[in-house]
Design an enzyme around this catalytic site. Structure first.
Site, PDB file in Angstrom:
ATOM      1  N   ASP A  83      76.440  59.700  61.077  1.00  0.00           N
ATOM      2  CA  ASP A  83      75.951  59.382  62.438  1.00  0.00           C
ATOM      3  C   ASP A  83      74.568  58.735  62.410  1.00  0.00           C
ATOM      4  OD1 ASP A  83      74.817  61.809  61.616  1.00  0.00           O
ATOM      5  OD2 ASP A  83      74.971  62.763  63.592  1.00  0.00           O
ATOM      6  N   ASP A  93      78.273  65.190  69.389  1.00  0.00           N
ATOM      7  CA  ASP A  93      78.728  66.438  70.001  1.00  0.00           C
ATOM      8  C   ASP A  93      79.022  66.257  71.487  1.00  0.00           C
ATOM      9  OD1 ASP A  93      78.110  67.322  67.521  1.00  0.00           O
ATOM     10  OD2 ASP A  93      76.511  68.705  68.136  1.00  0.00           O
TER      11      ASP A  93
HETATM   12 MG    MG Z   1      74.671  72.416  68.694  1.00  0.00          MG
END
Ligand code: MG
Ligand code: ADP
Length: 385
Positions: free
Chosen positions: A39, A175
């Site tokens: 990432d 995320d």
């Molecule tokens: Mg986290």
């Protein structure tokens, strides 16, 4: 009913605040199928949303302040605009909630005061992103309670800002993208440079497959310092190779590039460049409906993290080896390393046997028992009712 996560959020709301919530909003945890430490090198990741969720029961508060209670902590936390507007003023777990209020206000939205009660089935601090789950569930609640004009494409960036700039945790966009944009039966292919996303078919259930997630329960050993060291090493390597980021080193140019580096840096770069390629290869196989065939790519990713990037620990390697020996198609550590979780691609009806084999291997080695969980890709943040 009493154990159901949505029912717990509602019960918490009634008990803390009296009356009924206006609605309940949920967001899942996530696991990264493949693409580790890519990432921050502008590369590729392929996470999917989990069936475990965080639920927020909420209603507007007319005093323009925010009250938040979580079943993880008896004490509710209250804050107003002054605390929300100053990163750091609200600390502890409630900072994740205040951070979302802050990020919305900083983007110019009028956020209604609210009472929020939070329950969660996402394990906290295991690397399954309970932090993005709480951010996304709170964000979904506030956007709807306030009728805010904020299309879902913009939610991940906003939740990331909450975590980076209010909580102070330097995380990428993966995320939040996974828990907001995840779709049942799919994995989310994310280009971390352009932030473009694509839904990739990953219908494990229809193929008679499942992913076994193994929480290694390994104590985190110097994880923050090691993470920073890996990042620095990648940045230095990109500079030495004259590219903006390691994503720009083509697989065909890898050998020539590696020849210019010292031994340790060479191995770090080899991990990142080959890992990006493994993500692309995984996506191709999934597009072709060949789910079982991604197994060797998962296992190769693990070997690369173990030998080249050097971010695994004995508990993690033991879980991978035991899962493979018990018949998993592939297995790898998932997450930043030095602990956290392992995932294994298994036949659905073999999941329990593979979990038992890993547990037995742990006992043989004298490790504390691992947690195990069988999952299918689930949907992202949503209103429940
Ligand atoms: Mg986290
Ligand atoms: P991970 O995201 O891997 O679970 P993090 O350290 O990024 O681990 O985030 C965990 C933190 O997020 C917790 O320590 C807590 O502050 C907050 N958090 C997550 N879920 C909840 C929850 N249901 N209630 C209160 N705080 C939560």
């Amino acid at each position: 009913m009493g154990n159901d996560v949505a029912a717990r959020a509602t019960a918490g709301f009634r008990q803390r605040y009296g009356g009924e919530p206006a609605g309940r909003w949920a967001a899942p945890g996530r696991v990264n199928l493949i693409g580790e430490h890519t990432d921050y090198n502008d590369g590729f990741v392929l996470p999917f949303a989990l069936p475990l969720r965080t639920v927020v029961a909420a209603a507007v508060a007319d005093d323009g302040r925010w009250s938040v209670w979580s079943e993880l902590d008896d004490e509710p936390v209250e804050f107003g605009p002054a605390e929300a507007d100053e990163p750091g003023r609200v600390d502890g777990w409630a900072a994740y909630v205040a951070g979302v209020v802050w990020a919305l206000r900083a983007a110019g939205h009028t956020v209604p005061g609210a009472r929020l009660a939070i329950a969660s089935d996402v394990p906290v601090g295991s690397g399954l992103s309970s932090s993005a789950a709480i951010e996304a569930a709170v964000l979904a609640a506030l956007v709807e309670l306030g009728s805010l004009d904020l299309p879902a494409e913009r939610w991940p960036r906003l939740a990331q800002r909450a975590e980076n700039d209010y909580v102070g945790a330097p995380t990428g966009i993966m995320d939040q993208s996974a828990v907001i944009r995840g779709r049942s039966g799919h994995a989310l292919f994310l280009d971390c440079r352009t932030e473009a996303v694509e839904q990739i078919p990953f219908d494990l259930g229809a193929a008679g497959l499942a992913v076994l997630v193994i929480d290694s329960r390994a104590p985190h050993r110097h994880a923050d310092g090691e993470y920073a060291a890996r990042r620095k090493s990648c940045e230095r390597a990109a500079k030495a190779l004259g590219v903006a980021a390691l994503r720009d080193v083509a697989t065909g140019d890898l050998d020539a590039a590696l020849a210019r580096l010292d031994d340790e840096t060479r191995r770090r770069v080899r991990h990142v460049v080959t890992e990006d390629q493994r993500v692309l290869d995984t996506v191709e196989l999934l597009r072709a409906g060949r789910i079982r065939d991604i197994g060797p790519l998962l296992t190769a990713s693990h070997a690369s993290m173990r030998d080249d990037f050097e971010i695994t620990v004995p508990e993690i390697d033991t879980a991978v080896e035991a899962a493979l020996a018990a018949g998993a198609y592939g297995a790898r550590m998932t997450g930043g390393g030095f602990g956290g979780c392992v995932l294994a691609l298994v036949d659905a009806d073999a999941a329990d046997a593979v979990a038992a084999a890993v547990t037995a291997a742990y006992a043989d080695r004298g490790f504390a028992a691992p947690g195990t969980l069988t999952v299918l890709p689930a949907g992202g943040a949503t209103r429940l009712d």
